[in-house]
Design a protein around this motif. Structure first.
Motif, PDB file in Angstrom:
ATOM      1  N   VAL A   1      18.768  -9.472 -19.418  1.00 57.88           N
ATOM      2  CA  VAL A   1      19.955  -9.160 -20.722  1.00 57.88           C
ATOM      3  C   VAL A   1      21.309  -9.573 -19.879  1.00 57.88           C
ATOM      4  N   CYS A   2      21.724  -9.198 -18.376  1.00 59.33           N
ATOM      5  CA  CYS A   2      22.705  -8.519 -17.675  1.00 59.33           C
ATOM      6  C   CYS A   2      22.888 -10.390 -17.203  1.00 59.33           C
TER       7      CYS A   2
ATOM      8  N   LEU B   1      25.804  -6.563 -29.210  1.00 54.27           N
ATOM      9  CA  LEU B   1      26.087  -6.627 -28.294  1.00 54.27           C
ATOM     10  C   LEU B   1      27.938  -8.272 -28.350  1.00 54.27           C
TER      11      LEU B   1
ATOM     12  N   ILE C   1      24.689  -2.177 -23.296  1.00 52.24           N
ATOM     13  CA  ILE C   1      23.502  -2.772 -24.102  1.00 52.24           C
ATOM     14  C   ILE C   1      22.682  -1.843 -24.501  1.00 52.24           C
ATOM     15  N   GLN C   2      22.441  -0.174 -23.746  1.00 54.03           N
ATOM     16  CA  GLN C   2      21.890   0.603 -24.950  1.00 54.03           C
ATOM     17  C   GLN C   2      22.178   0.809 -25.754  1.00 54.03           C
TER      18      GLN C   2
ATOM     19  N   LEU D   1      19.634 -15.510 -25.597  1.00 56.25           N
ATOM     20  CA  LEU D   1      18.711 -13.907 -25.522  1.00 56.25           C
ATOM     21  C   LEU D   1      18.235 -13.478 -26.788  1.00 56.25           C
TER      22      LEU D   1
ATOM     23  N   GLN E   1      21.416  -7.303 -32.812  1.00 58.43           N
ATOM     24  CA  GLN E   1      21.123  -6.608 -30.835  1.00 58.43           C
ATOM     25  C   GLN E   1      22.034  -7.421 -30.833  1.00 58.43           C
ATOM     26  N   THR E   2      22.076  -8.588 -30.774  1.00 55.09           N
ATOM     27  CA  THR E   2      22.617  -9.591 -30.272  1.00 55.09           C
ATOM     28  C   THR E   2      23.828  -9.670 -31.194  1.00 55.09           C
TER      29      THR E   2
ATOM     30  N   ILE F   1      18.800  -1.948 -26.898  1.00 56.39           N
ATOM     31  CA  ILE F   1      18.583  -2.995 -26.009  1.00 56.39           C
ATOM     32  C   ILE F   1      17.092  -2.252 -25.297  1.00 56.39           C
TER      33      ILE F   1
ATOM     34  N   VAL G   1      15.439 -10.217 -27.490  1.00 54.44           N
ATOM     35  CA  VAL G   1      16.382  -9.710 -28.138  1.00 54.44           C
ATOM     36  C   VAL G   1      16.832  -9.831 -29.834  1.00 54.44           C
TER      37      VAL G   1
ATOM     38  N   ASP H   1      25.857  -1.436 -19.247  1.00 58.12           N
ATOM     39  CA  ASP H   1      24.409  -0.625 -19.227  1.00 58.12           C
ATOM     40  C   ASP H   1      24.865  -0.130 -20.064  1.00 58.12           C
TER      41      ASP H   1
ATOM     42  N   PHE I   1      17.080  -4.830 -19.173  1.00 59.92           N
ATOM     43  CA  PHE I   1      18.274  -4.355 -18.704  1.00 59.92           C
ATOM     44  C   PHE I   1      19.103  -6.082 -17.539  1.00 59.92           C
TER      45      PHE I   1
END
Lengths: 477, 477
Positions: free
Chosen positions: A216-217, A249, A203-204, A235, A245-246, A208, A241, A200, A213
């Protein structure tokens, strides 16, 4: 590994399982006879040889569970449908077997043992419980897509419920998994560990929105089967996304390594300085406790681990065999909110489920390679007779059987009363029965028996009155 | 016993079962909390104490099965619907649970273990097999009519399949039932025995047309629950049997007694001189073989025995507890034509099914009365610590746990690390754990432990290096 490759490998597994089932079939099967009636698709019959292996595996697993003070429970094979719905994610929910509405309650076959356990805790008002449960679960998986997976299969679950000090139960759980797979001796294995709260946080941190969440999970969850390149594409193209952001991650979810090294690295890089700090501290405590218990040697800290189910809230774990392509052999984690769905009192829980079907397949393969045929018939002796005109040998035979049975000695019976001695002893050999008692007219008159050791090929004469004692000695009882 | 009386008694049984389940519930249950989510109607959860009893009962039963050389098998909980239909009579067929048609095969939950066994023999092409099978079966019984019966319940089945000499397997089967109920020690019991062919002969002798055999059988089947007067009325008013035919039947179906005495009487009265002669000879052979095996002491030859199921062809048997009102605790018989329904090769079979649910209820009652609380938690020891400022006692505690676990010693863990010694020892007492190891700062420094026997209330000091050996000695390993 891509989807196609995975499917091919699963097909190979399925073929092997089928071959094995066929090989295990008794030799008497006449060729012209086709399988008249089948067991349902995705299920299996357990033949006697497979049952012996299954019992061995269950014994190893339950011995470890009991070593840690777990008690055993059981729940029905079906539950009220409402108990199960909304617990297994979108994909899982589709796989639930429903019973036909024949009037009365609306029922479904259980999908796992975890949700029934949460229901059980609520129903009986427990506040804490350390239990294990071995039972069959049901998933209406499509065999043409996901071969090698059964629709009816066993799970061995171990869970610790109750308000406990942080990470103590979690650490014991990992130690138990380590003990079980060490004892099962299936080859080198790895226990992958992470924390749902770290996922979590990642992702935060990537910026995103919370609403994305779950979806994406479920992409990240595929990282053990697909390369990051494909996940990245999914994604961006399907999950909305951004590339930026990707990118963020990407740097985090591919991190994995020796637990304390990775924690050190994460601290140096200040990745979980704000979000996820608490979860990282939890992980450090977990690894420390595990170090004390000598339970770290097969553990890897793996930030890509996601676990598909909805109900996890903390620790997540998955065990894989190294070098094998059988997928995970155990999985689980912490689910602190599940019981609260059934009851006013929420009870924090942590647990693991062992996927026994894959373990059976490996053990069967092992025995096959070793050439060992496990004994199915547990009896130690038969009573064989030499026909006589003067004495009712059938009466004499069964008198001795009564003597043996009433003294707890395992003795199989040959149902052909007119077989000659050779055929009776051949029967014993076929059944791997080690001893035979032989009586004829003379033996009955003199109140003696011939005692044959069929493995050592030795024979001795024994007084009938000493028989039970001597057999018990020979059997080491 | 009339229907109403029977229903009342069954309700009492159900109430007792419920009471017991409630009594077994843990004491922590807060009063304000209602059962949030239930298990389905007619099913039960097994609580840890009940699991211990269940395992004891299964062990006694499987030990006897294995003593006679039986192997174990397992089949899926559901079968193709077509496998089950037409096997359980008109009444039984209505009680089958169907799965919802979600695409693919049409499936039903198994109703017993006998039909799946016949299917199993056909599927795998066996010609003979002596097997046992313990599994849950499902009957959609209406609890408001037939209370005290579960919708999900265990059966323990033992069957002998194959072309064998007459009555040898049948006799061994009765001997096995006798051994099991003797060992279970539930109180005096009676094994009622008859032969389906004698029943057919009696109906034929009475001059009742063949087309009415089944419906007349199902009336006679109620003779253990209803007086002959009522059966007679039903035969005349509902089944179209004449008064004269009923009169002839009446004289035969109420016969029961010591096996050889009744055979003598039937011979003297020349009842089965023509029809049924072969069946009577079979029965005489069966009783003779049983006499040799010392298996006759609880047997009664009972011509009223009918058994409701369609598939019996020879021996039929039912076991009841004397003085109890729990109904039969085992039933079965010979079914020579059932496998032929699935396969070109028919295989003669004889078997029995033990109704374990009623046995559980009696055993639970027995333990309750005796005041014995069976140990659920199997662990032998806990490691308790006295907190220290100078030494990390948590590390020391888990090092000792690792030592114990790696040596196969059963050791439960207390999940509250800050509990004082008293609380830790109270936990051990609550769990009926007999021993505790206590360590504090001094013990760690001197490499010793305090070893407490919590039952004898003794304490001794042991060198850490001798700990495992001493514990194993104490546990008799």
């Amino acid at each position: 590994m891509d989807q196609k490759q995975e499917q091919q490998e699963e097909e190979q597994v399925q073929n092997k399982v089928q071959q094995k089932q066929q090989q295990q079939q008794p030799k008497q099967q006449p060729k012209e006879k086709q399988l008249a009636v089948k067991n349902p698709k995705g299920t299996r019959d357990f033949l006697p040889q497979q049952m012996v292996i299954r019992r061995q595996a269950f014994k190893i697993i339950t011995d470890v569970f009991e070593q840690h003070g777990a008690v055993e429970i059981d729940t029905p094979v079906f539950e009220l449908k409402e108990t199960l719905i909304g617990k297994y994610g979108e994909e899982g929910g589709k796989l639930i077997y429903d019973l036909q509405d024949q009037g009365g309650e609306i029922l479904s076959l259980r999908y796992d043992l975890t949700v029934p356990f949460a229901r059980y805790l609520a129903t009986h008002g427990y506040k804490k419980l350390k239990r294990y449960h071995i039972g069959k679960v049901y998933r209406r998986d499509n065999p043409s897509i996901q071969q090698g997976r059964f629709r009816e299969f066993f799970q061995c679950d171990f869970d610790i419920a109750g308000e406990n000090d942080p990470m103590v139960a979690d650490a014991e759980l990992i130690k138990i998994i380590d003990q079980i797979f060490t004892k099962l001796d299936l080859g080198p294995f790895q226990i992958k560990i992470s924390n749902r709260k770290l996922l979590d946080a990642m992702i935060q941190i990537a910026g995103i929105p919370k609403t994305q969440f779950k979806t994406v999970c479920s992409s990240i969850d595929k990282l053990d089967k697909q390369p990051w390149k494909e996940i990245r594409q999914e994604l961006i193209e399907k999950k909305g996304v951004t590339e930026e952001q990707t990118e963020i991650l990407s740097k985090m979810v591919q991190l994995r390594g020796e637990p304390f090294q990775l924690i050190q690295q994460l601290k140096e890089q200040k990745i979980f300085e704000q979000q996820g700090k608490e979860a990282l501290d939890e992980m450090e405590l977990l690894f420390t406790l595990l170090k004390y218990m000598n339970g770290l040697k097969n553990v890897i800290f793996d930030l890509s681990l996601a676990r598909g189910l909805d109900y996890y809230t903390g620790l997540i774990q998955e065990t894989v065999l190294l070098g094998g392509q059988l997928g995970s052999i155990s999985g689980g984690g912490r689910y602190d909110d599940l019981v609260g769905m059934f009851s006013k009192n929420s009870i924090p829980c942590v647990g693991a489920s062992i996927g026994i079907e894959r373990i059976f397949a490996i053990l069967e393969e092992k025995y096959k390679k070793s050439g060992i045929v496990l004994r199915e018939n547990q009896s130690d002796i038969i009573v064989a007779t030499i026909p006589s005109k003067n004495i009712d040998m059938i009466a004499e035979k069964f008198k001795i059987y009564d003597l043996l049975w009433s003294n707890g000695i395992k003795a199989d019976v040959c149902y052909k009363l007119n077989w000659n001695l050779g055929k009776q002893l051949t029967y014993a050999n076929d059944q791997q029965i080690p001893y035979a008692i032989v009586i004829g007219e003379d033996e009955v008159k003199q109140e003696i028996v011939k005692f044959k050791d069929l493995i050592e090929k030795k024979e001795e004469t024994i007084n009938l009155k000493d028989l039970v004692q001597i057999i018990k000695q020979k059997l080491g009882k």
